[in-house]
Design a protein around this motif. Sequence first.
Motif, PDB file in Angstrom:
ATOM      1  N   LEU A  52       0.820  -1.200   0.000  1.00 60.50           N
ATOM      2  CA  LEU A  52       0.000   0.000   0.000  1.00 60.50           C
ATOM      3  C   LEU A  52       0.859   1.257   0.000  1.00 60.50           C
ATOM      4  N   SER A  53       1.973   1.219   0.735  1.00 58.24           N
ATOM      5  CA  SER A  53       2.843   2.398   0.759  1.00 58.24           C
ATOM      6  C   SER A  53       3.462   2.636  -0.615  1.00 58.24           C
ATOM      7  N   HIS A  54       3.802   1.566  -1.311  1.00 55.62           N
ATOM      8  CA  HIS A  54       4.372   1.718  -2.646  1.00 55.62           C
ATOM      9  C   HIS A  54       3.322   2.219  -3.637  1.00 55.62           C
ATOM     10  N   THR A  55       2.077   1.823  -3.420  1.00 53.39           N
ATOM     11  CA  THR A  55       1.000   2.324  -4.270  1.00 53.39           C
ATOM     12  C   THR A  55       0.864   3.831  -4.122  1.00 53.39           C
ATOM     13  N   VAL A  56       0.908   4.328  -2.884  1.00 55.52           N
ATOM     14  CA  VAL A  56       0.817   5.768  -2.645  1.00 55.52           C
ATOM     15  C   VAL A  56       1.961   6.503  -3.338  1.00 55.52           C
ATOM     16  N   PHE A 131       7.443  -1.021  -8.206  1.00 58.54           N
ATOM     17  CA  PHE A 131       6.081  -0.517  -8.355  1.00 58.54           C
ATOM     18  C   PHE A 131       6.032   0.643  -9.340  1.00 58.54           C
ATOM     19  N   LEU A 132       6.999   1.552  -9.239  1.00 54.80           N
ATOM     20  CA  LEU A 132       7.039   2.684 -10.164  1.00 54.80           C
ATOM     21  C   LEU A 132       7.243   2.221 -11.598  1.00 54.80           C
ATOM     22  N   SER A 133       7.871   1.057 -11.770  1.00 57.81           N
ATOM     23  CA  SER A 133       8.111   0.515 -13.115  1.00 57.81           C
ATOM     24  C   SER A 133       6.948  -0.338 -13.597  1.00 57.81           C
ATOM     25  N   PHE A 134       6.325  -1.079 -12.676  1.00 53.61           N
ATOM     26  CA  PHE A 134       5.348  -2.095 -13.060  1.00 53.61           C
ATOM     27  C   PHE A 134       3.946  -1.527 -13.280  1.00 53.61           C
ATOM     28  N   LEU A 135       3.452  -0.740 -12.337  1.00 51.74           N
ATOM     29  CA  LEU A 135       2.066  -0.265 -12.430  1.00 51.74           C
ATOM     30  C   LEU A 135       1.788   0.536 -13.702  1.00 51.74           C
ATOM     31  N   PRO A 136       2.690   1.459 -14.123  1.00 56.44           N
ATOM     32  CA  PRO A 136       2.388   2.238 -15.336  1.00 56.44           C
ATOM     33  C   PRO A 136       2.241   1.401 -16.592  1.00 56.44           C
ATOM     34  N   GLN A 137       2.757   0.157 -16.576  1.00 56.06           N
ATOM     35  CA  GLN A 137       2.610  -0.708 -17.742  1.00 56.06           C
ATOM     36  C   GLN A 137       1.141  -0.921 -18.092  1.00 56.06           C
ATOM     37  N   PHE A 138       0.264  -0.862 -17.113  1.00 55.58           N
ATOM     38  CA  PHE A 138      -1.141  -1.219 -17.309  1.00 55.58           C
ATOM     39  C   PHE A 138      -2.065  -0.005 -17.197  1.00 55.58           C
ATOM     40  N   VAL A 139      -1.480   1.191 -17.251  1.00 52.14           N
ATOM     41  CA  VAL A 139      -2.264   2.425 -17.219  1.00 52.14           C
ATOM     42  C   VAL A 139      -2.567   2.865 -18.649  1.00 52.14           C
ATOM     43  N   ASP A 140      -3.813   3.207 -18.909  1.00 49.44           N
ATOM     44  CA  ASP A 140      -4.233   3.731 -20.210  1.00 49.44           C
ATOM     45  C   ASP A 140      -4.388   5.240 -20.078  1.00 49.44           C
ATOM     46  N   LEU A 150      -3.749   4.056 -11.181  1.00 48.14           N
ATOM     47  CA  LEU A 150      -2.628   3.537 -10.403  1.00 48.14           C
ATOM     48  C   LEU A 150      -3.087   3.048  -9.029  1.00 48.14           C
ATOM     49  N   GLY A 151      -3.969   3.822  -8.397  1.00 53.44           N
ATOM     50  CA  GLY A 151      -4.462   3.447  -7.078  1.00 53.44           C
ATOM     51  C   GLY A 151      -5.231   2.137  -7.104  1.00 53.44           C
ATOM     52  N   ILE A 152      -6.101   1.987  -8.092  1.00 57.69           N
ATOM     53  CA  ILE A 152      -6.884   0.750  -8.198  1.00 57.69           C
ATOM     54  C   ILE A 152      -5.977  -0.446  -8.473  1.00 57.69           C
ATOM     55  N   GLY A 154      -2.848  -0.735  -7.714  1.00 56.93           N
ATOM     56  CA  GLY A 154      -2.083  -1.005  -6.504  1.00 56.93           C
ATOM     57  C   GLY A 154      -2.890  -1.767  -5.471  1.00 56.93           C
ATOM     58  N   LEU A 155      -4.169  -1.408  -5.321  1.00 54.98           N
ATOM     59  CA  LEU A 155      -5.035  -2.113  -4.380  1.00 54.98           C
ATOM     60  C   LEU A 155      -5.272  -3.558  -4.826  1.00 54.98           C
ATOM     61  N   VAL A 156      -5.424  -3.752  -6.139  1.00 58.89           N
ATOM     62  CA  VAL A 156      -5.602  -5.114  -6.658  1.00 58.89           C
ATOM     63  C   VAL A 156      -4.351  -5.943  -6.399  1.00 58.89           C
ATOM     64  N   PHE A 157      -3.190  -5.333  -6.634  1.00 54.81           N
ATOM     65  CA  PHE A 157      -1.937  -6.054  -6.376  1.00 54.81           C
ATOM     66  C   PHE A 157      -1.831  -6.432  -4.898  1.00 54.81           C
ATOM     67  N   THR A 158      -2.157  -5.490  -4.020  1.00 53.45           N
ATOM     68  CA  THR A 158      -2.091  -5.751  -2.579  1.00 53.45           C
ATOM     69  C   THR A 158      -3.047  -6.870  -2.182  1.00 53.45           C
ATOM     70  N   ALA A 159      -4.261  -6.851  -2.738  1.00 54.67           N
ATOM     71  CA  ALA A 159      -5.258  -7.863  -2.384  1.00 54.67           C
ATOM     72  C   ALA A 159      -4.817  -9.260  -2.818  1.00 54.67           C
ATOM     73  N   GLN A 160      -4.316  -9.370  -4.056  1.00 48.82           N
ATOM     74  CA  GLN A 160      -3.896 -10.706  -4.498  1.00 48.82           C
ATOM     75  C   GLN A 160      -2.658 -11.169  -3.747  1.00 48.82           C
ATOM     76  N   ALA A 161      -1.772 -10.222  -3.376  1.00 53.45           N
ATOM     77  CA  ALA A 161      -0.599 -10.597  -2.596  1.00 53.45           C
ATOM     78  C   ALA A 161      -1.010 -11.096  -1.216  1.00 53.45           C
TER      79      ALA A 161
END
Length: 208
Positions: A52-56, A131-140, A150-152, A154-161
């Motif tokens: 969550l901190s990395h998502t922020v 996180f800074l490298s991975f999340l933007p890959q899936f941003v439109d 990015l926030g959504i 990140g939350l999905v990543f946290t939930a599955q983790a």
Amino acid sequence: MVTASQLLPFLLTALLITITPGPDNLMVLGLGMSKGRRLGMTFGLGCASGCLSHTVLAVIGVSAIVAASPTAFLLLKWAGGAYLVWLGVRAIRHAGAGTAAAANSREGTARELFAKGLAVNAINPKVVLFFLSFLPQFVDQAQGHVEWQLGILGLVFTAQAAVVFGLLGYFAGTIGAWLTRTPRAAAWLDRVAGAVFVGLGARMIVSR
């Protein structure tokens, strides 16, 4: 804000990354095997919560860069892509080498172990950069509201983790014994994840 065409490949990739043997899940396995299911699951949930901190940071940092300077965003993409390629090559070259590194952790209360797992993940600069490298890959960017996307994600990543680490803690004894008996399986997980990292990094470097 996030479409199904974005979310499904993101979730599948996130799951692959999370299950690949690495410092976090190996620590969960080691602690679960030595201290039991409850403490293993607690530590794993702490590790997942650190995302969550990395998502922020990703929401604040990437959104600011996108708004302020397209050139800076391009440089970030190149740097992030190179980092992911490096991670992938390293994972392929050292496939299976980390499986034996799962170490036992000291006994502690559930609260202490949750806090330890949270800290281990939250203060890891490599995870921040990932996180800074991975999340933007899936941003439109065409959809706008980059920070919400990015926030959504990140939350999905946290939930599955949290789910994966919780299951690892619960089934630590069985999974740990299987990996010990079948080192080739862990090596192939490393190779597959390495190929994913290289592919994502190359895509980031060449994409406009």
